[in-house]
Design a protein around this motif. Structure first.
Motif, short mmCIF file in Angstrom:
data_model
loop_
_atom_site.label_atom_id
_atom_site.label_comp_id
_atom_site.label_asym_id
_atom_site.label_seq_id
_atom_site.Cartn_x
_atom_site.Cartn_y
_atom_site.Cartn_z
N ALA A 92 0.96 -1.01 0.14
CA ALA A 92 -0.01 -0.10 -0.12
C ALA A 92 0.90 1.39 0.07
CB ALA A 92 -0.82 0.09 1.22
N VAL A 93 1.89 1.36 0.76
CA VAL A 93 2.71 2.52 0.75
C VAL A 93 3.55 2.58 -0.59
CG1 VAL A 93 4.97 3.42 1.75
CG2 VAL A 93 3.34 2.46 3.24
N LYS A 94 3.87 1.34 -1.10
CA LYS A 94 4.44 1.49 -2.61
C LYS A 94 3.46 2.11 -3.57
CE LYS A 94 7.92 -2.19 -2.39
NZ LYS A 94 8.25 -3.83 -3.20
N GLU A 95 2.15 1.80 -3.38
CA GLU A 95 1.10 2.24 -4.45
C GLU A 95 1.01 3.94 -4.13
OE1 GLU A 95 -1.49 2.23 -7.26
OE2 GLU A 95 -0.07 0.75 -6.82
N LEU A 96 1.12 4.08 -2.77
CA LEU A 96 0.77 5.55 -2.50
C LEU A 96 2.01 6.32 -3.16
CD1 LEU A 96 0.00 5.68 1.34
CD2 LEU A 96 -1.41 6.53 -0.64
N GLY A 97 3.20 5.86 -3.25
CA GLY A 97 4.35 6.60 -3.66
C GLY A 97 4.12 6.77 -5.38
N VAL A 98 3.68 5.63 -6.04
CA VAL A 98 3.17 5.59 -7.55
C VAL A 98 2.20 6.83 -7.55
CG1 VAL A 98 2.20 4.38 -9.22
CG2 VAL A 98 4.00 3.33 -7.74
N ARG A 103 7.33 7.60 -6.43
CA ARG A 103 7.90 6.44 -6.60
C ARG A 103 7.46 6.10 -8.37
NH1 ARG A 103 6.85 0.86 -6.68
NH2 ARG A 103 8.47 -0.43 -6.17
N VAL A 104 8.55 5.98 -9.02
CA VAL A 104 8.17 5.55 -10.36
C VAL A 104 8.78 4.01 -10.71
CG1 VAL A 104 9.09 5.97 -12.84
CG2 VAL A 104 9.00 7.78 -11.14
N GLU A 105 7.85 3.39 -11.18
CA GLU A 105 8.09 1.91 -11.38
C GLU A 105 8.83 1.94 -12.89
OE1 GLU A 105 4.76 -0.66 -10.87
OE2 GLU A 105 4.63 -0.14 -8.87
N ARG A 106 9.85 1.30 -12.86
CA ARG A 106 10.63 1.11 -14.28
C ARG A 106 10.73 -0.68 -14.52
NH1 ARG A 106 13.48 5.42 -12.01
NH2 ARG A 106 13.46 7.34 -13.20
N ARG A 107 10.56 -0.77 -15.58
CA ARG A 107 10.67 -2.08 -16.26
C ARG A 107 11.66 -2.11 -17.41
NH1 ARG A 107 5.17 -2.21 -14.93
NH2 ARG A 107 4.57 -3.41 -13.11
N GLU A 108 12.43 -3.08 -17.35
CA GLU A 108 13.61 -3.37 -18.70
C GLU A 108 12.84 -4.16 -19.69
OE1 GLU A 108 17.78 -5.50 -19.51
OE2 GLU A 108 17.32 -4.42 -17.56
N ASN A 109 12.59 -3.58 -20.81
CA ASN A 109 12.25 -4.47 -21.92
C ASN A 109 13.42 -5.40 -22.23
OD1 ASN A 109 11.11 -5.47 -24.33
ND2 ASN A 109 10.89 -3.44 -25.29
N THR A 110 13.09 -6.70 -22.16
CA THR A 110 13.97 -7.67 -22.49
C THR A 110 13.44 -8.44 -23.91
OG1 THR A 110 12.46 -9.49 -21.33
CG2 THR A 110 14.27 -8.44 -19.98
N ASN A 111 12.52 -7.62 -24.37
CA ASN A 111 12.29 -8.20 -25.87
C ASN A 111 13.28 -8.14 -26.74
OD1 ASN A 111 9.69 -8.95 -25.06
ND2 ASN A 111 8.79 -7.23 -25.68
N ARG A 112 13.46 -9.09 -27.73
CA ARG A 112 14.56 -8.94 -28.62
C ARG A 112 14.05 -8.66 -29.96
NH1 ARG A 112 17.92 -14.59 -28.00
NH2 ARG A 112 19.04 -13.38 -29.75
N SER A 113 14.72 -7.77 -30.70
CA SER A 113 14.16 -7.38 -32.05
C SER A 113 15.01 -8.40 -32.84
CB SER A 113 14.66 -5.98 -32.57
OG SER A 113 16.12 -5.71 -32.72
N ALA A 114 14.29 -8.55 -34.29
CA ALA A 114 14.74 -9.36 -35.37
C ALA A 114 16.24 -9.13 -35.45
CB ALA A 114 14.12 -9.43 -36.39
N SER A 115 16.77 -7.56 -35.64
CA SER A 115 18.05 -7.42 -35.89
C SER A 115 19.18 -7.92 -34.74
CB SER A 115 18.41 -5.84 -36.15
OG SER A 115 18.01 -5.35 -34.76
N ASP A 116 18.59 -8.31 -33.60
CA ASP A 116 19.39 -8.96 -32.64
C ASP A 116 19.75 -10.42 -32.72
OD1 ASP A 116 19.66 -6.29 -31.21
OD2 ASP A 116 17.92 -6.74 -29.81
N LEU A 117 18.88 -10.85 -33.60
CA LEU A 117 18.89 -12.52 -33.62
C LEU A 117 19.87 -12.79 -34.68
CD1 LEU A 117 15.28 -13.07 -33.65
CD2 LEU A 117 16.71 -13.48 -31.65
N SER A 118 20.65 -14.26 -34.72
CA SER A 118 21.57 -14.57 -35.79
C SER A 118 20.54 -15.19 -36.75
CB SER A 118 22.45 -15.62 -34.88
OG SER A 118 21.65 -16.95 -34.77
N ASP A 119 21.46 -15.45 -37.74
CA ASP A 119 20.61 -16.30 -38.94
C ASP A 119 20.29 -17.61 -38.32
OD1 ASP A 119 21.29 -14.10 -40.64
OD2 ASP A 119 23.14 -15.20 -41.52
N ASP A 120 20.84 -18.36 -37.52
CA ASP A 120 20.58 -19.53 -37.25
C ASP A 120 19.12 -19.52 -36.30
OD1 ASP A 120 22.51 -20.96 -38.28
OD2 ASP A 120 23.72 -20.81 -36.58
#
Length: 144
Positions: A92-98, A103-120
């Motif tokens: 509840a305290v965290k929600e009050l902060g948001v 309080r800012v919630e940050r999330r890292e985007n772990t999705n890979r784009s096609a340019s990050d992938l090898s041909d295999d």
């Protein structure tokens, strides 16, 4: 403004307030389909006022304010503390902060784009596998 005396007019106004076209509202109110009459009825002042009143009532009921959410979070924190649930109180305290912007919630985007992938990796995906899957040994039962 009170409910319209004419029941069909009231139903017509309610249907308009829901977002229906004047023609659809006209038929829903029990009239025979007639676009001209539907439009004419929608321009009558007391019907227009009733539609506005219905829509404003709905907006008032649907309005959720920041103050309300903060109050709910504070109530939840108090209740959690009263029943000895510290993890719920922390949430509840965290929600009050948001809510208050402290309080800012940050999330890292772990999705890979096609340019990050090898041909295999791309070939495995095209064949129906996943990019992270290891190739099966050629002598195994998994190899096709």
């Amino acid at each position: 403004m009170p409910i319209l005396r004419n029941q069909r007019h009231e139903l017509f106004a309610q249907e308009l307030a829901k977002g229906k076209s004047s023609s659809d509202a006209y038929v829903a109110a029990g009239y025979r389909e007639n676009r001209h009459n539907a439009h004419r009825l929608s321009t009558i002042e007391n019907i227009r006022a009733r539609v506005e009143e219905i829509q404003s009532q709905g907006a008032d009921r649907a309005a959720v304010t920041l103050e309300m959410l903060i109050g709910y979070a504070q109530d939840a924190r108090r209740l959690a503390m009263d029943i000895s649930q510290p993890s719920a109180a922390v949430a509840a305290v965290k929600e009050l902060g948001v809510l208050t912007g402290l309080r800012v919630e940050r999330r890292e985007n772990t999705n890979r784009s096609a340019s990050d992938l090898s041909d295999d990796d791309l070939a495995r995906i095209a064949a129906g596998g996943s990019a992270g899957a290891a190739a099966a040994p050629s002598g195994s039962k998994l190899a096709h």
